[in-house]
Design an enzyme around this catalytic site. Structure first.
Site, PDB file in Angstrom:
ATOM      1  N   HIS A 165      -7.222  -6.314  -0.444  1.00  0.00           N
ATOM      2  CA  HIS A 165      -6.145  -5.317  -0.394  1.00  0.00           C
ATOM      3  C   HIS A 165      -5.092  -5.674   0.648  1.00  0.00           C
ATOM      4  O   HIS A 165      -3.918  -5.369   0.479  1.00  0.00           O
ATOM      5  CB  HIS A 165      -6.755  -3.945  -0.071  1.00  0.00           C
ATOM      6  CG  HIS A 165      -5.758  -2.849   0.084  1.00  0.00           C
ATOM      7  ND1 HIS A 165      -5.122  -2.265  -0.980  1.00  0.00           N
ATOM      8  CD2 HIS A 165      -5.272  -2.231   1.200  1.00  0.00           C
ATOM      9  CE1 HIS A 165      -4.305  -1.320  -0.545  1.00  0.00           C
ATOM     10  NE2 HIS A 165      -4.367  -1.282   0.777  1.00  0.00           N
ATOM     11  N   ASP A 191       0.850  -1.191   0.000  1.00  0.00           N
ATOM     12  CA  ASP A 191       0.000   0.000   0.000  1.00  0.00           C
ATOM     13  C   ASP A 191       0.886   1.242   0.000  1.00  0.00           C
ATOM     14  O   ASP A 191       1.742   1.380  -0.864  1.00  0.00           O
ATOM     15  CB  ASP A 191      -0.947  -0.061   1.206  1.00  0.00           C
ATOM     16  CG  ASP A 191      -1.932   1.083   1.277  1.00  0.00           C
ATOM     17  OD1 ASP A 191      -2.805   1.164   0.401  1.00  0.00           O
ATOM     18  OD2 ASP A 191      -1.820   1.907   2.207  1.00  0.00           O
ATOM     19  N   TYR A 243      -0.504  11.729   3.549  1.00  0.00           N
ATOM     20  CA  TYR A 243      -1.318  12.014   2.366  1.00  0.00           C
ATOM     21  C   TYR A 243      -1.509  13.511   2.139  1.00  0.00           C
ATOM     22  O   TYR A 243      -1.857  13.925   1.037  1.00  0.00           O
ATOM     23  CB  TYR A 243      -2.692  11.355   2.519  1.00  0.00           C
ATOM     24  CG  TYR A 243      -2.643   9.847   2.515  1.00  0.00           C
ATOM     25  CD1 TYR A 243      -2.791   9.122   1.343  1.00  0.00           C
ATOM     26  CD2 TYR A 243      -2.441   9.136   3.703  1.00  0.00           C
ATOM     27  CE1 TYR A 243      -2.734   7.743   1.333  1.00  0.00           C
ATOM     28  CE2 TYR A 243      -2.383   7.744   3.703  1.00  0.00           C
ATOM     29  CZ  TYR A 243      -2.529   7.059   2.518  1.00  0.00           C
ATOM     30  OH  TYR A 243      -2.467   5.686   2.518  1.00  0.00           O
TER      31      TYR A 243
END
Length: 367
Positions: free
Chosen positions: A340, A173, A285
């Site tokens: 995921h 990720d 982020y």
């Protein structure tokens, strides 16, 4: 000032670049507003249904026993001279063996690599890191401290602090994003690259702008641009969002996966329920759009890309496109029943695929 030997771009081209930049940032902030509105509506719905439960937030005082399981390795700390930050990691396997460095994603921490710590310690010094801002690693307060160049430098500095000049680098990720960039910027430090459920960064930035479906799946990138509100939303209903990410039918580990135990969930809740524990991870982020779009860069070491086809956040088409950026042996394996959270979802299969890749590369070098 133009560089020597280069010409200034004509006014028309400068205008086009400025217009594209304007459209890009308009898209970012517009979608950020949309995500904020959706989150606000969910909050109001939750308050209307269960007002007493909505704002319940339990800080876990004591870590569950699984976080101190000796079979996973030893808890260690290293302070980096340049940044002054102290990093926490768990290490398994004897010192002096080849280094395998593991980089987790969001919202995870070193514990997401528990199956790999046990598996690869027989032949490697396996180090599962808490990234900058996560868990017991220091968390700078300014979001500028989480720019990609800082995160890349962290890995270089940690490698050197551990006494190594190269490693097998594995990332999942967001940790996969960092792993790709470390491999691009410091190829001499990465003998083999293994990435789990994250495409080459150039593929991601190009694909997301051309495919609205991926733009929607990556909506949290935009939502996280806001101050404090994303952290607040995570705490609602005693971190219901966090638990749902790993356990819900839409985003969690599938029916055929290795589901998280109640103790595993408590491990995540222990780490992220601490006051301020979510700000560092989300700050990763908050600087990403100032670094995009990235330039095209090639990866020159042998690379393995593992992908869970049931990934709720990343479209599988990006995995195959990644091939064009790897100028060496590239192996892609897509697991049809996996989510995921691949290395936790299908640990036995993932470990076997990694072993095969590592042995295959060793054999190829001998030949």
């Amino acid at each position: 000032m133009a560089r020597p030997g280069s010409a200034c771009p004509p006014p028309a081209r400068r205008g086009m670049v400025a217009a594209r930049a304007l459209l890009f940032w308009a898209l970012v902030y517009s979608y950020c507003g949309v995500c904020a509105c959706i989150a606000g509506l969910r909050l109001l719905w939750s308050i209307g249904r269960r007002p007493g439960e909505t704002f319940r937030w339990v800080v876990r005082e004591n870590p569950p026993a699984c976080l101190n399981d000796p079979s996973l390795g030893t808890h260690c700390y290293v302070r980096i001279k340049d940044s002054g930050l102290r990093f926490h990691y768990v290490a398994a396997g004897e010192r002096g063996k080849p280094l395998m460095l593991l980089l987790h994603g969001f919202p995870e921490f070193w514990y997401s690599w528990r199956h790999q710590l046990r598996e690869f310690k027989s032949e490697y010094r396996v180090v599962a890191l808490d990234l900058r801002g996560y868990g017991e690693t220091d968390a700078p307060s300014h979001k500028e401290s989480y720019k990609l160049d800082c995160l890349i430098a962290d890995i270089k500095d940690i490698l050197e602090s551990l006494g190594y000049n190269k490693c097998v680098l594995i990332g999942h990720d967001w940790g996969g994003m960092i792993a790709w960039l470390v491999a691009i910027c410091y190829p001499e430090m990465v003998t083999k690259l293994i990435v789990v459920n994250f495409p080459h960064p150039s593929v991601f930035t190009e694909y997301i702008l051309r495919h609205p479906s991926q733009l929607i799946k990556s909506g949290y990138y935009f939502f996280f641009q806001m101050p404090w509100f994303p952290e607040f939303m995570f705490t609602l209903n005693d971190f219901k969002v966090l638990k749902s990410l790993f356990t819900s039918q839409a985003t969690g580990i599938g029916r055929k996966g290795c589901r998280l135990t109640a103790e595993d969930i408590e491990a995540y809740l222990y780490v992220f329920s601490q006051p301020g524990a979510l700000t560092g991870p989300i700050n990763h982020y908050r600087t990403i759009f100032s670094c995009l779009p990235l330039q095209h860069h090639e990866v020159i070491m042998p690379t393995l890309l593992l992908w869970g086809e049931r990934d709720a956040f990343m479209e599988v088409e990006m995995a195959e496109i990644t091939r064009i950026y790897v100028k060496n042996h590239f192996r892609l394996t897509i697991l049809s029943e996996a989510s995921h959270w691949l290395q936790q979802d299908q640990p036995d299969i993932v470990n076997k695929l990694i072993w095969t890749f590592l042995k295959e590369e060793t054999k190829r070098k001998r030949e």
